[in-house]
Design a protein around this motif. Structure first.
Motif, mmCIF file in Angstrom:
data_model
loop_
_atom_site.group_PDB
_atom_site.id
_atom_site.type_symbol
_atom_site.label_atom_id
_atom_site.label_comp_id
_atom_site.label_asym_id
_atom_site.label_seq_id
_atom_site.Cartn_x
_atom_site.Cartn_y
_atom_site.Cartn_z
ATOM 1 N N ALA A 1 70.275 55.499 -42.436
ATOM 2 C CA ALA A 1 70.214 55.417 -40.974
ATOM 3 C C ALA A 1 71.283 54.473 -40.428
ATOM 4 O O ALA A 1 71.912 54.757 -39.397
ATOM 5 C CB ALA A 1 68.826 54.961 -40.536
ATOM 6 N N LEU A 2 71.511 53.356 -41.101
ATOM 7 C CA LEU A 2 72.540 52.419 -40.657
ATOM 8 C C LEU A 2 73.926 53.053 -40.742
ATOM 9 O O LEU A 2 74.768 52.862 -39.857
ATOM 10 C CB LEU A 2 72.478 51.137 -41.493
ATOM 11 N N LEU A 3 74.170 53.811 -41.793
ATOM 12 C CA LEU A 3 75.455 54.491 -41.919
ATOM 13 C C LEU A 3 75.623 55.560 -40.842
ATOM 14 O O LEU A 3 76.727 55.765 -40.314
ATOM 15 C CB LEU A 3 75.579 55.122 -43.309
ATOM 16 N N ALA A 4 74.533 56.231 -40.514
ATOM 17 C CA ALA A 4 74.596 57.321 -39.534
ATOM 18 C C ALA A 4 74.544 56.828 -38.096
ATOM 19 O O ALA A 4 74.793 57.602 -37.155
ATOM 20 C CB ALA A 4 73.447 58.296 -39.779
ATOM 21 N N GLY A 5 74.200 55.550 -37.887
ATOM 22 C CA GLY A 5 74.085 55.016 -36.533
ATOM 23 C C GLY A 5 72.793 55.371 -35.848
ATOM 24 O O GLY A 5 72.692 55.323 -34.613
ATOM 25 N N THR A 6 71.753 55.717 -36.635
ATOM 26 C CA THR A 6 70.466 56.117 -36.052
ATOM 27 C C THR A 6 69.357 55.100 -36.298
ATOM 28 O O THR A 6 68.196 55.370 -35.990
ATOM 29 C CB THR A 6 70.032 57.472 -36.635
ATOM 30 N N PHE A 7 69.711 53.929 -36.841
ATOM 31 C CA PHE A 7 68.684 52.941 -37.187
ATOM 32 C C PHE A 7 68.069 52.350 -35.916
ATOM 33 O O PHE A 7 68.764 52.013 -34.954
ATOM 34 C CB PHE A 7 69.293 51.828 -38.027
ATOM 35 N N ARG A 8 66.750 52.179 -35.939
ATOM 36 C CA ARG A 8 66.021 51.517 -34.864
ATOM 37 C C ARG A 8 65.067 50.487 -35.455
ATOM 38 O O ARG A 8 64.468 50.722 -36.509
ATOM 39 C CB ARG A 8 65.215 52.531 -34.038
ATOM 40 N N THR A 9 64.930 49.357 -34.783
ATOM 41 C CA THR A 9 63.955 48.358 -35.194
ATOM 42 C C THR A 9 62.557 48.899 -34.905
ATOM 43 O O THR A 9 62.401 49.885 -34.173
ATOM 44 C CB THR A 9 64.170 47.042 -34.433
ATOM 45 N N PRO A 10 61.507 48.241 -35.448
ATOM 46 C CA PRO A 10 60.145 48.740 -35.189
ATOM 47 C C PRO A 10 59.806 48.847 -33.707
ATOM 48 O O PRO A 10 58.988 49.689 -33.320
ATOM 49 C CB PRO A 10 59.267 47.710 -35.894
ATOM 50 N N ASP A 11 60.442 48.011 -32.845
ATOM 51 C CA ASP A 11 60.165 48.110 -31.413
ATOM 52 C C ASP A 11 61.169 48.980 -30.666
ATOM 53 O O ASP A 11 61.241 48.977 -29.441
ATOM 54 C CB ASP A 11 60.104 46.725 -30.770
#
Length: 378
Positions: free
Chosen positions: A182-192
């Motif tokens: 997800a970090l590589l793809a730019g789709t990472f989100r924190t739990p909030d």
């Protein structure tokens, strides 16, 4: 499938020979990488090993940077980052930095070693089902090694804790792999729900691999996510068939990888004649014995020093699976053995690791194998 259509790659531990030091080992690594590129090897991977006096590859990302700067075309990467110790973000930032300096030729190989230690260290680990050594289509498949013998040694888990901040616990392996993707793809989100951008890292053209030594979590995670997979015959030859089968059974096709991609590792030592090869291989048993008794890899002994480190029957039993499955001999003999391993596992690629006390002997081994396999220049 002909030999020429099956790439050969290099797995390097940056071994420290007896009488040498880490600086010499790292300079040898850079030298070997330059030659591997010239001889037609496809990838050059650095292993991650800690708390051992005989290897200098404790920080693979740093060494990969050295190798990337000294080469032009060969793929460079890790075999593998141990996800039990770093965070997903730190791994993506490190390898995103490598991609920025060597764009399009960096591999990120992921392993679970540190997580297994955190989970199982000091706890009883089930022994593998006993079975005799088999020869399957010309490939030696010994009884599986019981890792619990190593994990349960006094002080082993405590030594591993030195690699983590106090009180830190490793994340779930599958979750970490998903976080990296997800970090590589730019789709990472924190739990909030807040987005996180890794710079360098986001958008990096890294090729992700998972490495595993059993048919357990690593094989299942790689297959379920449609990632390429390395089965570690050189570490755990007794589980090679189960490992590959588990990955293929779990595989879910993706647009990037519509079919399983299997790489199989092998320990190799090639020389012009059998007596020379056997003499150069003499230090391998004591070296593996040190690893499996919790001492960690020792500086690799000379053949003469190895004669003074003769193993007793109990020690031989401890390392016999590795001795029986190391490909040692003339170029033709070793190439024939590797071809049988490829056929048995249906490997798309072979990952070769070679250790010898003398750097020139190590170079010669890789050169002779490349020439006989037919992968490239001379």
């Amino acid at each position: 499938m002909s030999r020429k259509t099956v790439p050969l790659s290099v797995l390097d531990l940056a071994p420290i020979s007896s009488g040498a030091d880490a600086g010499t080992a790292l300079r040898n690594t850079v030298d070997l990488a330059r030659h591997a590129e010239e001889w037609g090897y496809h990838r050059y991977w650095l292993a991650e090993h800690h708390l051992a006096t005989g290897v200098a590859s404790s920080q693979p990302a740093l060494v990969i940077g050295l190798v990337a700067g000294a080469t032009r075309t060969i793929r460079v990467g890790s075999g593998a980052v141990q996800l039990g110790f770093p965070t997903a973000l730190s791994v993506v930032e490190q390898f995103g930095t490598l991609d920025a300096i060597a764009p399009g030729r960096v591999d990120l190989g992921l392993g679970r070693a540190g997580q297994r230690v955190a989970r199982d260290g000091g706890l009883p680990v089930p022994l593998p089902e006993p079975r005799p050594t088999r020869t399957v289509d010309g490939v030696v498949v010994p009884p599986p090694f019981a890792p619990g013998k190593l994990l349960g040694l006094p002080g082993f888990a405590a030594r591993q804790e030195l690699l983590r901040p106090p009180g830190a616990q490793p994340r779930d392996y599958a979750e970490q792999v998903d976080e990296i993707r997800a970090l590589l793809a730019g789709t990472f989100r924190t739990p909030d729900g807040h987005p996180v951008q890794a710079v360098p890292g986001e958008g990096a053209a890294l090729q992700l691999w998972v490495l595993g030594s059993s048919g357990g979590e690593s094989a299942r995670v790689a297959g379920a996510r449609g990632l390429p997979f390395t089965a570690n015959y050189h570490v755990s030859p007794g589980t090679i068939l189960e490992t590959v089968a588990a990955y293929r059974a779990a595989f879910v096709p993706t647009a990037e990888h519509p079919a399983p991609r299997v790489q199989v590792s092998a320990d190799v030592l090639v020389a012009e004649d059998e007596p020379t090869a056997r003499r150069l291989a003499a230090g391998y048993g004591p070296w593996v014995r040190a690893i499996r008794t919790g001492q960690g890899a020792i500086p690799y002994p000379t053949p003469e020093e190895a004669a003074d480190l003769e193993l007793d029957d109990e020690e031989l039993a401890l390392v016999d699976d590795r001795l029986a499955t190391r490909f040692v001999g003339t170029p033709d003999r070793v190439a024939e053995g590797l071809a049988r391993l490829r056929d048995l596992t249906e490997a798309d690629e072979l990952l070769i690791t070679t250790i010898a006390h003398d750097h020139a002997a190590r170079l010669r081994s890789y050169r002779l194998l490349a020439e006989t396999w037919g992968i490239g220049g001379g």
